[in-house]
Write an enzyme that holds these catalytic residues in place. Structure first.
Site, mmCIF file in Angstrom:
data_model
loop_
_atom_site.group_PDB
_atom_site.id
_atom_site.type_symbol
_atom_site.label_atom_id
_atom_site.label_comp_id
_atom_site.label_asym_id
_atom_site.label_seq_id
_atom_site.Cartn_x
_atom_site.Cartn_y
_atom_site.Cartn_z
ATOM 1 N N GLU A 1 37.822 42.185 52.531
ATOM 2 C CA GLU A 1 38.177 43.646 52.349
ATOM 3 C C GLU A 1 37.123 44.958 53.385
ATOM 4 O O GLU A 1 38.165 45.581 53.380
ATOM 5 C CB GLU A 1 37.568 44.107 50.374
ATOM 6 C CG GLU A 1 38.569 43.712 49.928
ATOM 7 C CD GLU A 1 38.303 42.347 49.257
ATOM 8 O OE1 GLU A 1 39.158 41.827 48.449
ATOM 9 O OE2 GLU A 1 36.947 41.581 49.393
ATOM 10 N N THR B 1 47.462 43.588 47.054
ATOM 11 C CA THR B 1 46.257 43.114 47.077
ATOM 12 C C THR B 1 45.759 42.039 47.857
ATOM 13 O O THR B 1 44.607 41.323 47.720
ATOM 14 C CB THR B 1 44.923 43.481 45.746
ATOM 15 O OG1 THR B 1 44.271 43.783 45.729
ATOM 16 C CG2 THR B 1 46.063 42.849 44.931
ATOM 17 N N GLU C 1 46.133 36.362 39.285
ATOM 18 C CA GLU C 1 46.278 36.502 40.089
ATOM 19 C C GLU C 1 47.062 35.506 40.386
ATOM 20 O O GLU C 1 47.993 35.154 41.958
ATOM 21 C CB GLU C 1 44.933 35.645 40.353
ATOM 22 C CG GLU C 1 43.442 35.707 40.738
ATOM 23 C CD GLU C 1 43.180 36.271 41.334
ATOM 24 O OE1 GLU C 1 43.799 36.176 42.454
ATOM 25 O OE2 GLU C 1 41.721 36.672 41.053
ATOM 26 N N ASP D 1 39.221 48.031 40.947
ATOM 27 C CA ASP D 1 39.566 48.388 42.684
ATOM 28 C C ASP D 1 41.430 48.380 42.882
ATOM 29 O O ASP D 1 41.692 49.859 43.645
ATOM 30 C CB ASP D 1 39.195 47.451 43.276
ATOM 31 C CG ASP D 1 39.392 45.589 43.019
ATOM 32 O OD1 ASP D 1 39.791 45.266 42.178
ATOM 33 O OD2 ASP D 1 38.913 44.722 43.327
ATOM 34 N N GLU E 1 27.783 39.226 47.412
ATOM 35 C CA GLU E 1 28.973 39.337 46.619
ATOM 36 C C GLU E 1 28.073 41.023 45.785
ATOM 37 O O GLU E 1 29.411 42.048 45.162
ATOM 38 C CB GLU E 1 28.589 38.609 45.485
ATOM 39 C CG GLU E 1 29.329 38.971 44.310
ATOM 40 C CD GLU E 1 31.992 38.424 45.539
ATOM 41 O OE1 GLU E 1 31.872 39.117 44.047
ATOM 42 O OE2 GLU E 1 31.865 38.785 45.898
#
Length: 1051
Positions: A476, A562, A163, A344, A455
């Site tokens: 996304e 991302t 992160e 992902d 989710e």
């Protein structure tokens, strides 16, 4: 004639005019959305951003995030360090501001009209950078490097590596590229100047920008580097920005437990966990490679690439990677896998790393892991595995992705998650447009149903999975919508974007910002505005509604991370074409490709996507037809009023939720008898076997390599599906329909798994049963060979010890030896052909490494066994099966009538034939002597030189006898050991005997000679030379209702 035409034209003209007007009226909205409507949506998106950004700056800055319900900042939970949902992300370094800078730069290219030509987003972008420098310094060692809050990121914050890289490092780098002019801002032309002893970009707010953000990004990345010191190259999941990774038990930095560092026992319950994820470990290449190229410090790029390949090299044999992986052991934590959470962005970075690094220099000595094409190959292989095992096609109601077993590909769960909605954007970027369009429809239907993206949602039940019903503002789905619109320019995606914008405004607005949805069904809000909402979600919405934005039209290798931060390696750092041409090409190179064209427009339609025949299939899978209408009182959609501060007239007039085009068109536009296209139907059925006496049900299943071995048919149930399979390759081949066993007694099987049964297991069943018919394979068989084992020659330990002692000279034991490089004279041929030679060498090294004990004496070398396998007969006979094929054509003859041998050697069960002749040539220009077919039962001939019929033509006639010729073996020229597993099928074809068999004199052969072809090349010939017996074992397969069961193998 003329007089008759004129009245006809006069009669037709009144009809043509309304038709033309109708056509014009139809064609006008065919653009899907007017420029004015798109401009209004762009302004609404800009307003969404500033409502969140201004409130963050007012109520939360310099803290990390905003609480939009209570109008307070959200900070680290220092009272509860285990609260990783907050503490992993919030590092106490003004995260939302860093995440928002690149969005401000993007907004600055299309500013709204303002007085005196002021570009408010650009001013806010530069002011935001100035605030960061004020609070965290300019990244230098001097006094200016100290900010109000910290010197750089010298903060006592334990954060997640992943992160922090994608939000912190990526946000700083992207903003730096915009500030320096390497990424475009329309109307912003930075020029480096020198004034009053300062050099840099002089901005209106007084800041002289000279790379402060790049230095801060370097400072932050430096603080993350200790996490990469692991045995595997996989980074530890967390790091303290000030103290490093001392809290991991096995970290080399954990060397001072007396002063607060963690316990050494990694099994202690309080020890820090070392589990990371594939996405977290493998999705650092874009940010760290950009940082290395901008600073000239390669450490970051090297560490990120090592982590990427450490994940990929641990993929399963079917090409899948898992979600959780241990950073110290490299072992997968969970056997489940898919395309969503935990995995992902690994796939995303494999392709985008190829794009970002293309044309840049790399380590030519290691192209397999350092070249841009290596990342492309990883993506292509990963996509192939996903398409093979995770993707479910149209026969499952509508194409989508599921969760499968990492090792077998068997189905494990039916849910999809909101994170997986990124995949359609990645497919679009990769040119897999059809797959992207079809699978994006399901996510569109889900958003339509819930006015957000839950989710996790189950395709099996049609409900939210495991109570995971929130939407925290994730980008996304909107990201993929933007990618698809850029590739197709289909107005469908503009309407999808409008739907998301309306729902966000209607459901997530608060007076202090934008809240996430705690429950997408009820509209319950969560008191958190995630930094990615302004950094990604709003950014992709704005780019969707700004078709002429420089980032939408620029032809350069720009990639979005991302976290939605655009990155590029500037042109000044890219070598010239002449330099690039001197770089040797790697062994693997991608095939030339072209970007696919968008789907052709359907006549008299606005959208090719809306005109797809399967569009209602996606709506059906999402259970959209079961949802309440907007007028239903119990529906949670009636939750807003006309005086809602965020609702405009366009929101009220625009359709939303279950009335959005095209799933529920107005009834007057739909014929009363209209139907959607027919759904594909899977042909499935279960085949059950009775319980047999004296057997335990389901006790006969055994997991073996590549499938299940069935030892008992008692109570067995086979779940089968009828489908046509395909073999991927340069030219994909599609095979005839077969049944595939997808489950056996409630044990799910992967697509490529097989079910093995021995002949003894199925002997008690009727071979003519129409549902389970045993059929002899007319194409393949096994050539069974009995041959003595090769003798193993092992150099004596005495010789190896002498060799080592000569190299070590006076140092007879390595424990007292100052280790330096020394050379050994070793025979490379012996080392390559005899594995035991290396084993003995290593054993001698181990013997010398052990210090002599004063209480014992060293054993003499003669006491070590010479034979590595004690008690084994050097001449022990092995029974080996070699696959082969039977011939076709008019000259083919059936195999000799001989019983099928067992697969296990026994002196009591010898093979049928024992006399073997190996012909040295391909038997095209010479003829065999008459004594050969009379005296030998087997004749082996190399393949090639002439036709198979010509080879048989050169064998003289002979009287049939049990001791004479029984079988001709044609050996292939390619050893099977050198073939990849996916090419073995194509390695051997059935030999064609294109004419009837004739003797050398030209007469028809009265007793045709059976011929077969086997693979293995010279290895098979060497095996036949020392063989003492040869036999043929026929293969069988099973049919059900006349259709072959493809993955059932009879041993």
């Amino acid at each position: 004639m003329q007089s008759t035409r004129r009245p006809l034209l006069r009669r037709v003209a009144p009809l043509l005019l309304p038709l033309l007007l109708c056509f014009v009226c139809w064609a006008t909205p065919a653009r899907g959305m007017t420029d004015e409507a798109i401009s209004n949506l762009r302004q609404e998106t800009r307003d969404i951003f500033y409502h969140g950004y201004d409130n963050y700056m007012q109520h939360a800055f310099p803290e990390d995030e905003l609480r939009p319900l209570t109008c307070t900042p959200l900070t680290r939970d220092r009272q509860n360090p285990a609260h990783i949902e907050v503490n992993d992300v919030l590092g106490n370094y003004s995260l939302t501001l860093i995440d928002s800078l690149s969005t401000l730069a993007i907004l600055a290219s299309s500013p709204p009209p303002a007085k005196r030509g002021r570009n408010k987003p650009l001013d806010d972008f530069q002011d935001g950078i100035q605030l960061l420098v004020e609070y965290y310094g300019d990244g230098t060692e001097g006094p200016s490097g100290q900010g109000k809050r910290a010197r750089g990121f010298d903060l006592d914050s334990k954060v997640q590596v992943f992160e922090t890289v994608i939000r912190g490092v990526g946000g700083l780098l992207s903003a730096h590229l915009f500030a320096a002019g390497d990424l475009p801002i329309r109307g912003y032309e930075p020029r480096v100047q020198k004034k009053k002893g300062k050099e840099g970009l002089f901005w209106r707010n007084g800041l002289v920008y000279d790379g402060q953000l790049l230095r801060l990004a370097t400072d932050l990345a430096e603080r993350l580097m200790p996490a990469f010191y692991t045995p595997t190259g996989l980074p530890y999941p967390r790091v303290n920005l000030r103290h490093g990774v001392h809290f991991y038990a096995n970290s080399p930095y954990n060397n001072d437990p007396e002063h607060g560092e963690c316990k050494k026992d990694s099994n202690d319950k309080g020890a820090e966990i070392t589990e990371t994820c594939s996405a977290g470990a493998g999705s650092l290449v874009l940010e760290f490679s950009t940082l290395s190229r901008l600073t000239g410090d390669s450490r970051f790029e090297v560490a990120a690439k090592q982590a990427f390949w450490a994940v990929w090299q641990r993929r399963s044999t079917i090409g899948l990677i898992g979600a959780g992986i241990d950073a110290e052991s490299g072992q997968w934590v969970s056997p489940y896998t898919g395309i969503g959470a935990g995995i992902d962005s690994f796939f995303e970075y494999s392709l985008k790393s190829h794009i970002l690094l293309s044309g840049l220099p790399y380590d030519v000595g290691n192209p397999g892991i350092d070249s841009p094409d290596a990342f492309l190959k990883a993506w292509l292989d990963a996509h192939e595995g996903i398409k093979r095992h995770v993707y479910r096609g149209a026969t499952h109601q509508h194409p989508h992705y599921i969760q499968v077993d990492l090792y077998t590909g068997a189905m494990r769960a039916f849910w999809i998650d909101s994170l997986s909605a990124y995949y359609q954007g990645l497919l679009t970027l990769a040119g897999e447009l059809d797959e992207a369009i079809e699978t994006h429809l399901l996510y569109t239907a889900l958003w339509t149903r819930y006015s957000a993206m839950p989710e996790r949602w189950s395709t099996a039940t049609g409900n939210i999975e495991s109570g995971l019903r929130w939407w925290g503002g994730r980008p996304e789905f909107i990201e993929s919508t933007w990618y698809l619109y850029r590739a197709t320019e289909d107005p469908w995606y503009l309407h999808v974007g409008e739907m998301t914008l309306r729902d966000i405004k209607r459901r997530c607005w608060t007076k202090c910002g934008w809240a996430g949805l705690q429950d997408v069904r009820t509209g319950e809000l969560s008191d958190r505005m995630e930094s990615f909402f302004l950094g990604e979600t709003v950014k992709y919405l704005f780019l969707l509604f700004d078709p002429s934005h420089p980032l939408n039209t620029m032809d350069s290798p720009i990639v979005f991370t991302t976290e939605g931060h655009p990155l590029i390696i500037p042109k000044r750092l890219r070598p010239s074409k002449l330099t690039r041409n001197n770089v040797p090409a790697p062994e693997w190179q991608p095939a030339p490709g072209t970007c696919p064209l968008p789907p052709p427009p359907v006549p008299f339609s606005i959208s090719a996507t809306a005109a797809r025949p399967d569009i209602f299939h996606a709506a059906s899978l999402a259970r959209l037809h079961h949802m309440p209408t907007i007028d239903t009182l119990d529906s949670p959609l009636i939750e807003f009023t006309a005086d809602h501060p965020s609702i405009s007239i366009s929101d009220i007039q625009s359709p939303s939720n279950y009335t959005y085009y095209p799933w529920t068109l107005p009834l007057e536009l739909i014929p009363h008898n209209a139907t959607s296209s027919k759904m594909a139907i899977r042909t499935t059925f279960d085949l059950s076997f009775p319980n047999l006496p004296n057997t335990l049900q389901n006790s006969g299943l055994q997991r073996v390599h590549e499938g299940i071995l069935v030892n008992s048919m008692s109570g067995l149930r086979l779940g089968m599906i009828r489908e046509s399979d395909s073999m991927p390759g340069k030219q994909e081949m599609t095979f005839d329909e077969q049944f595939r066993i997808y489950a056996i007694s409630n044990v799910a099987l992967g697509r490529d798994e097989k079910v093995y049964m021995s002949r003894s297991t199925i002997e008690s069943f009727n071979p003519l049963d129409p549902f389970f018919t045993r059929t002899r394979d007319a194409q393949t068989f096994d050539l069974v060979i009995d041959a003595p084992s090769l003798p193993v020659t092992t150099p004596s330990s005495r010789a190896l010890t002498d060799l080592l002692e000569d190299a070590l000279s006076e140092n007879t034991n390595l424990s007292d030896f100052d280790m330096e490089t020394f050379e050994l004279d070793v025979d490379p041929d012996t080392l390559a052909s005899e594995p035991s030679y290396l084993s003995s060498l290593l054993a001698s090294l181990q013997h010398l490494l052990n210090p002599p004990s004063p209480s014992t004496t060293l054993l003499s070398s003669s006491s070590f066994p010479i034979n590595p396998k004690q008690g084994q007969d050097p001449a022990q006979t092995e029974r080996i099966a070699v696959p082969g094929t039977l011939p076709t054509g008019p000259g083919s003859a059936p195999l000799p009538d001989a019983p099928d041998p067992e697969l296990t050697y026994s002196a009591l069960n010898p093979l049928s034939w024992s006399s073997i002749y190996i012909h040295p040539t391909n038997l095209c220009d010479d003829r065999l002597p008459i004594e050969i077919p009379r005296s030998y039962q087997i004749i082996a001939i190399p393949r090639g030189g002439c036709s198979f019929s010509a080879k048989l033509h050169n064998i003289p006639a002979f009287p049939p006898d049990s001791a004479s010729l029984q079988l001709v073996i044609i050996k292939s020229t390619t050893p099977s050991e050198t073939l990849p597993q996916d090419e073995i099928f194509n390695a051997l074809v059935q030999p064609l005997l294109d004419e009837s068999q004739f003797t050398p004199s030209g007469l028809p052969r009265p007793n045709p000679i059976p011929l077969i072809m086997v693979r293995g090349g010279d290895d098979t010939i060497a095996l036949l030379k020392r063989a003492n017996g040869v036999g043929v074992r026929r293969r069988y397969y099973f049919r059900s209702q006349g259709v072959r069961i493809g993955n059932l193998i009879v041993l």
